[in-house]
Structure formats: structure tokens, C-alpha cells
Design a protein around this motif. Structure first.
Motif, PDB file in Angstrom:
ATOM      1  N   HIS A   7      45.235  39.728  33.734  1.00  0.00           N
ATOM      2  CA  HIS A   7      46.407  40.407  33.602  1.00  0.00           C
ATOM      3  C   HIS A   7      47.427  39.255  34.283  1.00  0.00           C
ATOM      4  O   HIS A   7      47.244  38.281  34.669  1.00  0.00           O
ATOM      5  CB  HIS A   7      46.657  41.640  34.711  1.00  0.00           C
ATOM      6  N   SER A  31      49.774  53.348  32.376  1.00  0.00           N
ATOM      7  CA  SER A  31      49.242  54.194  33.315  1.00  0.00           C
ATOM      8  C   SER A  31      50.252  55.050  34.239  1.00  0.00           C
ATOM      9  O   SER A  31      51.596  54.528  34.248  1.00  0.00           O
ATOM     10  CB  SER A  31      48.126  53.419  34.039  1.00  0.00           C
ATOM     11  N   PHE A  45      49.521  50.017  35.377  1.00  0.00           N
ATOM     12  CA  PHE A  45      48.911  49.080  34.345  1.00  0.00           C
ATOM     13  C   PHE A  45      49.269  49.450  32.866  1.00  0.00           C
ATOM     14  O   PHE A  45      49.237  50.506  32.525  1.00  0.00           O
ATOM     15  CB  PHE A  45      47.293  49.596  34.284  1.00  0.00           C
ATOM     16  N   THR A  47      48.094  48.455  29.289  1.00  0.00           N
ATOM     17  CA  THR A  47      46.955  47.956  28.490  1.00  0.00           C
ATOM     18  C   THR A  47      47.515  47.566  27.131  1.00  0.00           C
ATOM     19  O   THR A  47      47.854  48.238  26.268  1.00  0.00           O
ATOM     20  CB  THR A  47      45.777  49.035  28.271  1.00  0.00           C
ATOM     21  N   THR A  51      44.640  42.013  26.967  1.00  0.00           N
ATOM     22  CA  THR A  51      44.706  41.832  28.272  1.00  0.00           C
ATOM     23  C   THR A  51      45.591  43.129  29.118  1.00  0.00           C
ATOM     24  O   THR A  51      45.630  44.092  28.272  1.00  0.00           O
ATOM     25  CB  THR A  51      45.202  40.508  28.546  1.00  0.00           C
ATOM     26  N   HIS A  52      45.792  42.685  30.064  1.00  0.00           N
ATOM     27  CA  HIS A  52      46.800  43.893  31.023  1.00  0.00           C
ATOM     28  C   HIS A  52      47.977  43.110  31.327  1.00  0.00           C
ATOM     29  O   HIS A  52      47.940  42.067  31.707  1.00  0.00           O
ATOM     30  CB  HIS A  52      46.076  44.387  31.857  1.00  0.00           C
ATOM     31  N   GLU A  54      50.556  44.102  34.764  1.00  0.00           N
ATOM     32  CA  GLU A  54      50.535  44.887  35.759  1.00  0.00           C
ATOM     33  C   GLU A  54      51.879  44.823  36.385  1.00  0.00           C
ATOM     34  O   GLU A  54      52.574  43.705  36.789  1.00  0.00           O
ATOM     35  CB  GLU A  54      49.491  44.168  36.849  1.00  0.00           C
TER      36      GLU A  54
END
Ligand code: CO
Length: 134
Positions: A7, A31, A45, A47, A51-52, A54
Motif C-alpha cells: 500500500h 472501506s 482502505f 482497494t 494495490t491499496h 491507505e
């Protein structure tokens, strides 16, 4: 040693506005906020297919990202996280090169419940690097 980019963490002054930007303007999967009191942050998060992201916002009195946000009032990239298979081995190899591991130099349990370590930004091209054991 390092594998996938796990991330990129972005510290943000307004978590709701940041979430809305990623969800409504960038069209990403976002999220609900998650409070992590033991890490002093609330996270969201995002998505992405590979990858992520944050999104980090300070939580509580002594948040580790409070100073960063004071210096970067609009927000900014806080750290990047790479995956490693064996974090103990990675820590040993890095320490042997003289790179500084933040804290007591040992991996600890990170925000995702997995062992992590952070490298001193001055030893890593001015970037706070997190390694996470997958
Ligand atoms: Co992270």
C-alpha cells in the motif's frame, strides 16, 4: 527481498472528504473508517486492482502522524509499504547494511495484524518505508 507494493499511505486532514474524493471522483472502492487506537490512527482502505491506498487520519492525543500533518496541512504521502516473506531476515540484512529500523529495531505487529517494521526515511531516499510480512 521486497515483493509487491502492499500500500501507499496518505495522511489526510479530513478523512470524510478524502474518502469521498476517492469514492465519488476517482471511482474507487473505499472501506468504512476503521479506528486503530493502538496505532493512533483512523484508516480508510482504498482497494485498487493492483494495490491499496491507505488514508490515514490522526486518532487520539499522541498520534504518530500529527506532526506530519502539521507540516503538510493539505495532506501528503506518508509511507510506502512493500511485502516481504521473512521480516526477521529482512531486518537482519538491513541492519547489517547500517540502515536504521525505527523503534527498538525489531518487527512489531502493524495495522493489519501482521509483523511490520519501518526504515528511517534518512536511510531510504527520504521516504518512510514500511516492510510487511505476508
Ligand atoms: Co502502512
Amino acid at each position: 527481498m521486497i515483493g509487491k507494493l502492499n500500500h501507499v499511505a496518505i495522511a489526510v486532514p479530513d478523512l470524510q472528504a478524502a474518502s469521498a474524493q476517492y469514492r465519488d471522483i476517482f471511482g474507487a472502492r473505499v472501506s468504512d473508517p476503521v479506528d486503530l487506537p493502538e496505532h493512533g490512527v483512523t484508516t480508510v482502505f482504498v482497494t485498487l486492482p493492483n494495490t491499496h491506498i491507505e488514508l490515514l487520519h490522526p486518532l487520539g492525543e499522541n498520534s504518530p502522524i500529527a506532526g506530519f500533518l502539521e507540516r503538510n496541512r493539505a495532506g501528503g504521502i506518508h509511507h510506502v509499504c512493500y511485502e516481504v516473506v521473512d521480516i526477521g531476515l529482512a531486518a537482519e540484512k538491513l541492519a547489517a547494511t547500517g540502515m536504521r529500523i525505527l523503534g527498538d529495531g525489531k518487527p512489531r505487529i502493524g495495522a493489519h495484524g501482521k509483523p511490520v517494521l519501518f526504515l528511517h526515511p534518512k536511510d531510504a531516499l527520504g521516504t518512510l518505508v514500511e516492510l510487511e510480512q505476508i
